[in-house]
Design an enzyme around this catalytic site. Structure first.
Site, PDB file in Angstrom:
ATOM      1  N   CYS A   1      20.458  -3.866   1.953  1.00 56.12           N
ATOM      2  CA  CYS A   1      19.642  -3.915   0.740  1.00 56.12           C
ATOM      3  C   CYS A   1      19.299  -2.507   0.263  1.00 56.12           C
ATOM      4  O   CYS A   1      19.388  -2.212  -0.929  1.00 56.12           O
ATOM      5  CB  CYS A   1      18.368  -4.717   0.993  1.00 56.12           C
ATOM      6  SG  CYS A   1      17.264  -4.801  -0.433  1.00 56.12           S
TER       7      CYS A   1
ATOM      8  N   GLY B   1       8.243   4.180  -1.214  1.00 60.93           N
ATOM      9  CA  GLY B   1       7.204   4.387  -0.214  1.00 60.93           C
ATOM     10  C   GLY B   1       7.728   4.414   1.201  1.00 60.93           C
ATOM     11  O   GLY B   1       6.962   4.179   2.147  1.00 60.93           O
TER      12      GLY B   1
ATOM     13  N   VAL C   1       0.817  -1.214   0.000  1.00 55.98           N
ATOM     14  CA  VAL C   1       0.000   0.000   0.000  1.00 55.98           C
ATOM     15  C   VAL C   1       0.853   1.268   0.000  1.00 55.98           C
ATOM     16  O   VAL C   1       0.487   2.266  -0.640  1.00 55.98           O
ATOM     17  CB  VAL C   1      -0.980  -0.002   1.200  1.00 55.98           C
ATOM     18  CG1 VAL C   1      -0.219   0.041   2.529  1.00 55.98           C
ATOM     19  CG2 VAL C   1      -1.962   1.145   1.114  1.00 55.98           C
TER      20      VAL C   1
ATOM     21  N   CYS D   1      10.552 -14.664   6.375  1.00 54.41           N
ATOM     22  CA  CYS D   1       9.604 -15.131   7.387  1.00 54.41           C
ATOM     23  C   CYS D   1       9.794 -16.597   7.757  1.00 54.41           C
ATOM     24  O   CYS D   1       9.104 -17.107   8.637  1.00 54.41           O
ATOM     25  CB  CYS D   1       8.179 -14.903   6.896  1.00 54.41           C
ATOM     26  SG  CYS D   1       7.881 -15.568   5.253  1.00 54.41           S
TER      27      CYS D   1
END
Length: 360
Positions: free
Chosen positions: A109, A135, A15, A210
């Protein structure tokens, strides 16, 4: 305003970057999207939702990025950075854990891939653009008194991401825009819902990977001793990379202990993990190397600032003392808990990010 300025924006499928692209287009810029691909199935797929992490199966994220680009009517380029990511980020990640340190791959990164290799790779295709945007929650300004660009904290301090951006250079800051720096996360979500963005309800990613970090490390077992401060053996470990400073659970001790015990030191040379009490976790000073000063020239004398030793750490008053080898010694006004080798310490003066380095 230069309405003809061309902006390349990194679209992750989330988003934040989608709203950033929308805001830039609304301001009249010519916007092009690029999505970074870093996954080439070199690891078993983590057993969790795709959007929980950066590193993992990315088909869904790329598909969402295409939907966002179509919704905003902007072109999108998928840029393969998997080879560089493995070499620059994952090899360093493995090497650091092998040496008993706890790295922060997101910082590396950002410095080398997202703000370096990614826009450079797009330029090589022949696409021209004036600025690169993401973002991230951060702000950039120009200080005419010092003739330098400054990296500032975001308006939403709970979402501020400057800790991960301290290694951006003056050149990179001069070429970068952070459209979300003045917004709160709630405002960004509301904008996404109001205009009907495809990623409006998508959860935030939580970590760079994860699954089990051993999926990436892939080290053979290397048993060693777990000892107390006096060298007394209390248990065995199968590899120092399974431990980090401050770890309390799953220590592999031979018997119960009266007080809670924590990892207080990791020695790759001795293949040894040392444990102690909570009080043993506190340090009043540290040394950092690979220091990067993003908003100021390298100081020649001691400066007073606030410092964060991890993302969620509250900035604490500290004195940064430059050393002859370009490292810095940091002395805290109050002892800090779980100072961890391999993590970054980032220096602030009010809302300005001065720079940072890697704790040794």
């Amino acid at each position: 305003m230069e309405t003809e300025m061309k902006i390349l924006i990194g679209l992750s499928g989330g988003v934040d970057s989608a709203v950033a692209a929308y805001l830039l287009k609304k301001q009249g810029y010519e916007v092009t999207g690029t999505t970074m691909s870093i996954w080439d199935n070199f690891l078993p797929a983590p057993k969790t939702k795709v959007n929980d992490s950066c590193l993992g199966p990315e088909n869904e994220n790329i598909e969402t990025a295409h939907k966002i680009a179509d919704f905003l009517t902007i072109p999108l380029y998928v840029t393969d950075c998997s080879g560089e990511y493995k070499k620059v980020v994952l090899e360093n990640f493995r090497n650091e854990y092998k040496e008993g340190r706890t790295p922060n791959p997101c910082i590396r990164c950002n410095a080398y891939i997202k703000f370096g290799i990614l826009p450079a790779a797009v330029k090589k295709t022949g696409l021209s653009f004036d600025k690169f945007a993401t973002g991230h929650y951060a702000n950039i300004g120009f200080d005419s008194s010092t003739n330098m660009y400054k990296l500032y904290k975001a308006a939403d301090l709970n979402k501020d991401q400057t800790y991960f951006l301290y290694r951006l250079t003056q050149k990179t800051l001069s070429e970068t825009i952070f459209p979300l720096g003045i917004y709160t996360k709630e405002q960004v979500r509301n904008i996404a819902k109001k205009i009907g963005l495809p990623s409006a309800e998508k959860p935030d990613s939580q970590d760079f990977y994860c699954g089990d970090y051993n999926d990436i490390l892939q080290f053979p077992a290397n048993p060693g001793n777990i000892v107390d401060k006096n060298g007394r053996v209390l248990g065995k470990h199968n590899g120092i990379w399974n431990y980090t400073i401050g770890k309390r659970k799953g220590l592999g001790l031979l018997g119960g202990t009266k007080d809670p015990l924590y990892v207080i030191n990791i020695s790759a040379k001795q293949n040894m993990v040392t444990i102690g009490t909570k009080e043993d976790l506190y340090s009043s000073s540290l040394t950092a190397k690979k220091v990067s000063w993003c908003s100021i020239l390298p100081p020649k004398k001691t400066i007073e600032a606030t410092a964060k030793i991890r993302r969620q750490h509250k900035p604490e008053k500290a004195f940064i003392i430059p050393q002859e080898d370009s490292s810095v010694k940091v002395e805290f006004a109050q002892p800090q808990m779980s100072v961890t080798a391999g993590q970054s310490i980032v220096f602030y003066k009010d809302d300005t990010v001065l720079g940072g380095g890697v704790i040794i």
